[in-house]
Design an enzyme around this catalytic site. Structure first.
Site, PDB file in Angstrom:
ATOM      1  CG  ASN A  45      -0.361  -0.203   2.508  1.00  0.00           C
ATOM      2  OD1 ASN A  45       0.800  -0.603   2.618  1.00  0.00           O
ATOM      3  ND2 ASN A  45      -1.113   0.066   3.560  1.00  0.00           N
ATOM      4  CD  GLU A  77       2.084  -1.314  10.600  1.00  0.00           C
ATOM      5  OE1 GLU A  77       1.076  -2.060  10.710  1.00  0.00           O
ATOM      6  OE2 GLU A  77       2.278  -0.578   9.624  1.00  0.00           O
ATOM      7  CB  CYS A  92      -1.433  -0.350   8.859  1.00  0.00           C
ATOM      8  SG  CYS A  92      -0.630  -1.546   7.782  1.00  0.00           S
TER       9      CYS A  92
END
Length: 496
Positions: free
Chosen positions: A169, A264, A298
């Site tokens: 992304n 992450e 996210c």
């Protein structure tokens, strides 16, 4: 544009090359990995399917190059990073074009990502000079029972070879957020880009190549995760892994050796809305936080937990804004563009079907064409629905009505994720108390979750990750402490 002009040497015919030992190469495998354009659902690019032997070679050259790079003056490392940042921003158009074509990022957002990435690299160069140029001086008599017979000097030294794995992304921005700290700290860097986003990463790497970094210091290997994924993450030549993505990160953390990990892994960011909140501000942030880049972030708002007394009013305001969102191709700067793949669209649809079967209120008609899903707000969502807990990574947002603040905090904390959360209220005391109770790496007060600015600490707890990012934190994580102790024959006291 992409693959032409200054970037002509990174492509051969229809296939992009990989980068190793300061050169653009074709893989000996003779195989290519197709990259599907999310909008057309047709093959738009092809990249090399690198072999394990080529990975071995990359690791060998990285180890050699790193030894020399670690001896390069700090100011010189910073100078090269500044040069790379300048080249990156200068060539934002072709890199932005590839972001549009391979991950369906709206054109204006694609350009913004490249410029932001250049700014990150420059800031990292300056920050690195500051924090790596400092050390500590300790004396032994500060601990009970000791005279001043020892002087202790500490400094930060590089780890060695950093493996960077960014997500689809933000392939450029989240790649440089790993590359720049690794390089300024004196490490070598091996980049394994996502398949969707690989061409953007290859263009970005070429900007570092043009800046004149030493051969072998930076490498970019493309290929199938099934063939080189585990091989890379378990490779004995890797001294640190920085990964951003999904569940794969949990598997990597279990397989990786005793090396530093920076992970992450996504979130289910909760937005808690109190009775006294500015509902226009909340609605604007829900639209920005929940639907920008089609929810494929996210830190997107993933669930709204609103007090029952203001729920009707908030839902009405959000629906009015949803109706104004434009839906279409990324080339037209549409607000909602196709999600990255058919499998992603199918997963999102599965969550929608489950919510429908269990009685959620559909504020808009569910509509999908290929990978393009129209924005959808789901009201009256209950905890027994999948959408209440699972991360859709798409333009579908659930609203859960709560009767107490404790109920909202409980739902937030019951999630296996803990990346970010937000609370909207005009009472700062309540905001602090609720924020402290939310089990997340970051809490935003009166704003949607966000990763930036890029120098802010960014971290998750539980299944959302390991360690902390942000420029300073990443530099520190990609170094280790070296201690030198000077032993004196007799106690020494300054001005004694």
């Amino acid at each position: 544009m992409a693959g032409s002009g200054l970037f002509a040497e990174i492509v051969d015919g229809e296939a992009y090359k990989y980068y190793a030992d300061g050169e653009w190469k074709k893989s000996s495998s003779g195989k290519l990995v197709p990259i599907i354009n999310p909008t057309t659902r047709k093959v738009h690019y092809k990249v090399q399917a690198c072999t394990q032997e080529e990975v071995n070679k990359v690791m060998e050259t990285a180890k050699i190059a790193q030894k020399t790079w670690a001896k390069t003056p700090l100011w010189k490392r910073a100078e090269l990073l500044h040069k790379a940042a300048s080249i990156l921003k200068e060539h934002k158009a072709p890199i932005g074009e590839s972001l549009v074509k391979e991950i369906a990022k709206p054109a204006k957002d694609a350009i913004t990502e490249v410029v932001r990435s250049g700014d990150l690299v420059s800031y990292c160069a300056e920050e690195g000079v500051r924090i790596l140029g400092e050390g500590k001086f300790l004396v032994s008599d500060s601990f009970p029972g000791n005279d001043r017979t020892k002087y202790c000097l500490t400094s930060k030294i590089p780890l060695g070879v950093v493996l960077a794995i960014p997500p689809f992304n933000y392939p450029v921005n989240l790649a440089v957020s790993k590359i720049a700290p690794a390089l300024i700290a004196g490490n070598a860097l091996v980049l394994k880009p996502p398949t969707q986003g690989a061409v953007s990463c290859l263009h970005m790497v070429h900007c570092f190549h043009l800046a004149g970094f030493p051969k072998g210091l930076i490498s970019c290997v493309t290929g199938k995760g099934s063939e080189i994924g585990d091989f890379l993450t378990m490779h004995p030549g890797v001294d640190c892994i920085s990964f951003t993505g999904g569940d794969t990160g949990i598997a990597i953390s279990k397989k990786a050796g005793m090396i530093p990990l920076q992970m992450e892994l996504g979130g289910k960011d909760a937005c808690i809305v109190l009775e006294d909140a500015d509902l226009d501000l909340v609605a604007a942030n829900i639209i920005k936080g929940g639907f920008s880049y089609s929810g494929q972030r996210c830190t997107a708002v993933k669930v709204v937990l609103v007090m029952e007394s203001v729920a009707d009013a908030l839902v009405a305001k959000v629906n009015a804004r949803v109706a104004k969102l434009t839906v279409g191709p990324p080339e037209e700067n549409s607000d909602i563009t196709p999600v990255v793949s058919e499998s992603s669209a199918n997963f999102i649809e599965g969550l929608v079907v489950d919510a429908k079967q269990k009685g959620a209120t559909f504020c808009q008609e569910y509509k999908r064409e290929g990978n393009l899903i129209w924005p959808l707000l789901l009201d009256n969502v209950r905890p027994d629905m999948r959408i209440a807990w699972e991360e859709p990574f798409g333009p579908v947002l659930p609203v859960i009505r709560i009767t107490t603040v404790e109920e909202g905090i409980h739902h937030c904390n019951a999630s296996n994720f803990g990346l970010q959360g937000c609370v909207f209220t005009k009472d700062i005391n309540k905001a602090i108390l609720i924020g402290d109770a939310m089990e997340t790496g970051t809490v935003q007060i009166n704003s949607a979750p966000a990763r930036g600015p890029d120098h802010f600490p960014f971290q998750g707890i539980k299944d959302s990750g390991i360690g902390s990012q942000g420029i300073t934190n990443s530099i520190n994580m990609m170094t280790k402490i070296k201690t030198t102790v000077i032993n004196l024959p007799t106690p020494s006291y300054t001005m004694g």
